[in-house]
Enzyme design. Structure first.
Site, short mmCIF file in Angstrom:
data_model
loop_
_atom_site.label_atom_id
_atom_site.label_comp_id
_atom_site.label_asym_id
_atom_site.label_seq_id
_atom_site.Cartn_x
_atom_site.Cartn_y
_atom_site.Cartn_z
N ASP A 69 0.81 -1.21 0.00
CA ASP A 69 0.00 0.00 0.00
C ASP A 69 0.85 1.27 0.00
O ASP A 69 1.98 1.29 0.52
CB ASP A 69 -0.88 0.05 1.26
CG ASP A 69 -2.12 -0.78 1.15
OD1 ASP A 69 -2.21 -1.62 0.24
OD2 ASP A 69 -3.02 -0.62 2.01
N HIS A 120 -5.33 3.20 -4.30
CA HIS A 120 -5.38 3.45 -2.86
C HIS A 120 -5.76 4.90 -2.56
O HIS A 120 -5.36 5.44 -1.53
CB HIS A 120 -4.04 3.10 -2.22
CG HIS A 120 -4.07 2.94 -0.73
ND1 HIS A 120 -5.07 2.26 -0.06
CD2 HIS A 120 -3.23 3.39 0.24
CE1 HIS A 120 -4.83 2.27 1.24
NE2 HIS A 120 -3.73 2.97 1.45
N HIS A 124 -5.10 9.66 0.43
CA HIS A 124 -5.23 8.81 1.63
C HIS A 124 -6.20 9.37 2.66
O HIS A 124 -6.11 9.09 3.86
CB HIS A 124 -3.86 8.58 2.28
CG HIS A 124 -3.77 7.29 3.05
ND1 HIS A 124 -3.99 7.20 4.41
CD2 HIS A 124 -3.51 6.02 2.64
CE1 HIS A 124 -3.85 5.94 4.81
NE2 HIS A 124 -3.55 5.21 3.75
N HIS A 214 3.68 -2.13 3.41
CA HIS A 214 3.85 -0.82 2.78
C HIS A 214 5.27 -0.69 2.28
O HIS A 214 6.21 -0.83 3.08
CB HIS A 214 3.57 0.31 3.79
CG HIS A 214 2.20 0.28 4.40
ND1 HIS A 214 1.84 -0.60 5.40
CD2 HIS A 214 1.09 1.03 4.13
CE1 HIS A 214 0.58 -0.39 5.74
NE2 HIS A 214 0.10 0.59 4.98
#
Length: 261
Positions: A69, A120, A124, A214
């Site tokens: 991510d 994604h 964010h 990540h």
């Protein structure tokens, strides 16, 4: 209870970590989720679109999906080198602002090397805190940026912190995006200890699992080679998320989350 507890700690570093640790519990709250097993079972054997994505039969093989991510970042090229060397496909849920727009060549490399490129959001933001037009903007901007680089619009997205609801699902359906949660997390946002990241992943690993990491944190990419080696030793086959669901196909708007053994 969880929300009130977090509310009392609001504004502190402890609250941020606690909120993150509750991602999996709260993610998809009030929204039905679909397991990879269910996706495969509902498709049967006649779904040509799903079959086209299938490199292995995850109904017969112990599969696991490695996902990353919030990249790409400075360490993503090194990660891609590792994945290429070890012949492991992954799914990358890319962040638009300061990532996709900053590393377009890396985004193209991810796609060119056969990994799944997914969404994604742009900045964010927590989608359940936004109205539908804001959710649409967060997702559609990244869709457009990825398509401009790769020639293909993503079909998968991961909501930040795994938080989704009916409105997020409606917008995702409109944009042709299925929502992908996870069942294994190293909480690598909270540590730079690669050995600890490795340990956390291996302790939770299970068949049909989806690993959340990540590639923007310093401890993560160094942990990946030993994670891959050990999981292969245990008999796992690495697949992308579409391969995990095949012969099923990720349906726009639906929320997919594995169940732990």
């Amino acid at each position: 209870m969880f929300r009130s507890r977090l509310g009392r700690r609001r504004g502190t570093a402890t609250a941020l970590i606690a909120a993150a640790s509750l991602m999996l519990t709260l993610g998809g709250c009030g929204v039905d989720t679909v397991t990879p097993q269910d996706a495969r079972g509902e498709a049967g054997t006649d779904d040509k679109a799903g079959t086209a994505a299938r490199r292995v039969d995850c109904a017969k093989v112990k599969c696991i999906a490695l996902t990353f991510d919030a990249g790409p970042g400075k360490d993503t090229p090194r990660l891609l080198d590792i994945l290429k060397e070890k012949k492991v496909p992954a799914t990358f849920f890319l962040l638009g602002s300061k990532h996709v727009d900053r590393y377009p060549k890396v985004v193209k490399r991810i796609a060119d090397e056969g990994h799944e490129v997914a969404n994604h959001t742009w900045t964010h933001r927590i989608l359940t805190d936004l109205d539908e037009s804001e959710v649409r903007d967060e997702l559609s901007r990244t869709q457009g940026a990825v398509e401009k680089i790769t020639g293909r619009r993503p079909t998968l997205m991961r909501p930040p912190q795994g938080r989704t609801d009916g409105a997020v699902s409606d917008v995702s359906r409109e944009l042709g995006l299925a929502q992908i949660l996870w069942s294994i997390t190293a909480k690598d946002y909270s540590t730079t200890d690669s050995a600890l990241i490795r340990q956390r992943v291996l302790e939770q690993a299970h068949g049909d699992g989806i690993i959340l990491l990540h590639d923007i944190y310093d401890g993560t990419v160094p942990a990946v080679p030993s994670i891959i080696d050990e999981l292969k030793r245990r008999g796992f086959t690495f697949v992308t998320v579409p391969e995990l669901l095949a012969p099923g196909k990720a349906e726009p708007g639906a929320v997919y989350r594995p169940e732990k053994d």
